[in-house]
Design an enzyme around this catalytic site. Structure first.
Site, PDB file in Angstrom:
ATOM      1  N   ASN A   9     -36.221 -64.348   2.320  1.00  0.00           N
ATOM      2  CA  ASN A   9     -36.759 -65.703   2.435  1.00  0.00           C
ATOM      3  C   ASN A   9     -36.338 -66.434   1.161  1.00  0.00           C
ATOM      4  O   ASN A   9     -36.914 -66.213   0.098  1.00  0.00           O
ATOM      5  CB  ASN A   9     -38.286 -65.621   2.567  1.00  0.00           C
ATOM      6  CG  ASN A   9     -38.919 -66.983   2.761  1.00  0.00           C
ATOM      7  OD1 ASN A   9     -38.253 -68.013   2.643  1.00  0.00           O
ATOM      8  ND2 ASN A   9     -40.204 -66.990   3.039  1.00  0.00           N
ATOM      9  N   ARG A  93     -34.941 -65.773   6.970  1.00  0.00           N
ATOM     10  CA  ARG A  93     -35.751 -66.919   7.412  1.00  0.00           C
ATOM     11  C   ARG A  93     -34.924 -68.177   7.182  1.00  0.00           C
ATOM     12  O   ARG A  93     -34.461 -68.437   6.071  1.00  0.00           O
ATOM     13  CB  ARG A  93     -37.031 -66.994   6.593  1.00  0.00           C
ATOM     14  CG  ARG A  93     -37.812 -68.234   6.927  1.00  0.00           C
ATOM     15  CD  ARG A  93     -39.037 -68.367   6.071  1.00  0.00           C
ATOM     16  NE  ARG A  93     -39.751 -69.559   6.474  1.00  0.00           N
ATOM     17  CZ  ARG A  93     -40.314 -70.410   5.625  1.00  0.00           C
ATOM     18  NH1 ARG A  93     -40.229 -70.215   4.330  1.00  0.00           N
ATOM     19  NH2 ARG A  93     -40.943 -71.464   6.069  1.00  0.00           N
ATOM     20  N   HIS A 182     -43.212 -73.429  10.729  1.00  0.00           N
ATOM     21  CA  HIS A 182     -44.111 -72.267  10.726  1.00  0.00           C
ATOM     22  C   HIS A 182     -44.068 -71.532  12.071  1.00  0.00           C
ATOM     23  O   HIS A 182     -45.017 -70.824  12.427  1.00  0.00           O
ATOM     24  CB  HIS A 182     -45.588 -72.659  10.481  1.00  0.00           C
ATOM     25  CG  HIS A 182     -45.891 -73.197   9.117  1.00  0.00           C
ATOM     26  ND1 HIS A 182     -46.760 -74.257   8.927  1.00  0.00           N
ATOM     27  CD2 HIS A 182     -45.467 -72.850   7.887  1.00  0.00           C
ATOM     28  CE1 HIS A 182     -46.864 -74.514   7.637  1.00  0.00           C
ATOM     29  NE2 HIS A 182     -46.067 -73.683   6.983  1.00  0.00           N
ATOM     30  N   ARG A 243     -49.094 -82.071   0.188  1.00  0.00           N
ATOM     31  CA  ARG A 243     -48.547 -83.017   1.173  1.00  0.00           C
ATOM     32  C   ARG A 243     -49.680 -83.766   1.876  1.00  0.00           C
ATOM     33  O   ARG A 243     -50.684 -83.154   2.242  1.00  0.00           O
ATOM     34  CB  ARG A 243     -47.716 -82.270   2.220  1.00  0.00           C
ATOM     35  CG  ARG A 243     -46.360 -81.833   1.704  1.00  0.00           C
ATOM     36  CD  ARG A 243     -45.629 -80.988   2.729  1.00  0.00           C
ATOM     37  NE  ARG A 243     -45.439 -79.634   2.241  1.00  0.00           N
ATOM     38  CZ  ARG A 243     -45.083 -78.584   2.985  1.00  0.00           C
ATOM     39  NH1 ARG A 243     -44.861 -78.744   4.272  1.00  0.00           N
ATOM     40  NH2 ARG A 243     -44.932 -77.408   2.457  1.00  0.00           N
ATOM     41  N   GLU A 386     -45.148 -63.038   8.576  1.00  0.00           N
ATOM     42  CA  GLU A 386     -43.883 -63.633   9.008  1.00  0.00           C
ATOM     43  C   GLU A 386     -42.710 -62.676   8.834  1.00  0.00           C
ATOM     44  O   GLU A 386     -41.798 -62.654   9.650  1.00  0.00           O
ATOM     45  CB  GLU A 386     -43.645 -64.935   8.231  1.00  0.00           C
ATOM     46  CG  GLU A 386     -44.580 -66.036   8.692  1.00  0.00           C
ATOM     47  CD  GLU A 386     -44.657 -67.219   7.735  1.00  0.00           C
ATOM     48  OE1 GLU A 386     -45.348 -67.100   6.701  1.00  0.00           O
ATOM     49  OE2 GLU A 386     -44.035 -68.252   8.007  1.00  0.00           O
TER      50      GLU A 386
END
Ligand code: ADP
Length: 400
Positions: A9, A93, A182, A243, A386
């Site tokens: 990742n 990823r 996601h 965010r 993940e």
């Protein structure tokens, strides 16, 4: 050691890796290289070996190539040994697969070119992912590489849900539409949720709330994503660490006119200085909880804003799905914050949604139900994984 998958990742200044068994999810080794490209020349590599022992070293990491080379050196020094017979595949990823990738894909020159073409849609993420793809192919030339896209799971969202009401040319010429992110986590968690209910995933409707530093909600109908809160970029939707999530789309124009700020500045503030950080000065949820407990009014307001947004999305996705079997909380916040889970779902009894206080408060790292046994909607906490999902998808692709 056979048939492990090395999952990478790659971020703009970091590289996370994990070597794991795709069948069991068991980790053989993992690590994190940070401060890649830091001008001070002090990068950090932390490698956790098969026995779970951590080895930390400070070293110059001028590039992603240097970081991956350092990780490979850590495997050599601390184990386990990486050989072509022990590493079946490298799973990558990749954040943005646009509408070209609805499934994992073997990495070849054409895939790399496609990921590069998508850089305008993910200017922060795809360049880092590309660096990871290129470097890993050079350093592991004999192993097959599989790209797993964050957007892929959402490619089942129907056209009426992914289409923004904007001029058609924007969509046709510039790919403007909801993509969602996601996805790997939403897929993993919705499948685990069905397992927990003891029902086939095809029969179960779930609202997944992935709440970490980034946060998104997804409505999953029978195993397929049908609506999600992030859009063209990962800014839309829920309140996040830094965010804003949803704001009036005219905010950019308003701020530009009123304050003379450039679009770059406004975009930067909405992505990096907003959310919990904008509301309280810092974006970490644990810290927010501590401040709330100490009676800080800004923290209490931030928490209330966050929960109100979540409740709105739960109501909206309930309507989208028509019938909801489960609501699953995941991510660092969703898995750990009992106070958020209780507050976000408070007052929804008429929708069949209730949280059992004792079950919610009981600390656990396991996937579990936190709603009353007779609750119509099962409220679940499901730790996400993940990397395991990426490893499984890489293996499934190679097994054909
Ligand atoms: P990322 O999106 O970077 O993967 P994570 O899923 O690790 O992030 O979530 C990070 C967030 O989870 C942080 O805001 C952190 O404070 C929060 N978090 C982690 N542990 C806890 C905890 N025990 N209680 C409340 N929040 C927590």
């Amino acid at each position: 050691m056979t048939s492990h998958v090395l999952v990478l990742n790659t971020g703009s200044s970091s590289l996370k890796y994990r070597l794991l068994d795709p069948g069991s999810g068991e980790t053989a080794a993992a690590g994190l290289a940070e401060r890649i490209g830091d001008r001070s020349g002090v990068g950090v590599l932390t490698h956790t070996d098969a026995a779970g022992e951590r080895h930390r070293s400070e070293l110059d990491l001028p590039s992603h190539e240097a970081a991956l080379s350092a990780a490979l050196a850590a495997f050599d020094e601390h184990g386990p040994a990486l050989t072509t017979s022990s590493v079946r595949a490298v799973g990558h990823r990749v954040v943005h697969g646009g509408d070209r990738f609805s499934a994992p894909a073997l990495v070849d020159d054409a895939l790399i070119a496609a990921v590069e073409e998508l850089v305008p849609l993910a200017p922060l993420h795809n360049p880092a992912n590309l660096a990871g793809l290129r470097v890993a192919r050079r350093l592991f030339p004999e192993v097959r590489h599989v790209a797993v896209f964050d957007t892929a799971f959402h490619q089942t969202i129907p056209e009426h849900a992914y289409t923004y009401a904007v001029p058609i040319a924007w969509r046709e010429e510039h790919g403007i539409r909801r993509y969602g992110f996601h996805g790997t986590s939403h897929r993993f968690v919705s499948e685990r949720a069905a397992q927990l209910l003891g029902r086939p995933v095809g029969e179960v409707n779930t609202i997944v709330l992935h709440l970490g530093n980034g946060a998104s909600a997804t409505a999953v109908a029978g195993g397929a994503s049908v609506e999600t809160s992030m859009g063209v970029t990962p800014l839309e939707g829920l309140v996040m660490g830094t965010r804003s999530g949803d704001v009036d789309p005219s905010l950019h124009a308003h701020l530009h006119r009123q304050l003379g700020w450039s679009l770059e500045e406004i975009d930067g503030h909405l992505n990096r200085d907003s959310g919990l950080k904008g509301l309280t000065g810092q974006g970490d949820f644990r810290e927010l909880e501590a401040r709330m407990a100490a009676g800080d009014p800004a923290a209490q307001l931030a928490f209330a804003v966050c929960c109100h947004r979540l409740r709105k999305y739960v109501g909206a996705y309930y309507a989208v799905l028509g019938r909801v079997d489960a609501i699953a909380f995941t991510g660092g916040v969703g898995e750990n914050s009992a106070v958020l889970r209780a507050a976000a779902l408070a007052g929804l009894e008429r929708l069949g949604i209730a949280v059992d206080a004792a079950a919610n408060d009981a600390p656990s790292r396991e996937a579990r139900r936190i709603s009353p046994a007779d609750g119509e909607v099962a409220v679940l906490v499901v730790p996400t994984d993940e990397e395991w999902q990426i490893a499984r998808e890489a293996q499934a692709l190679l097994d054909g």
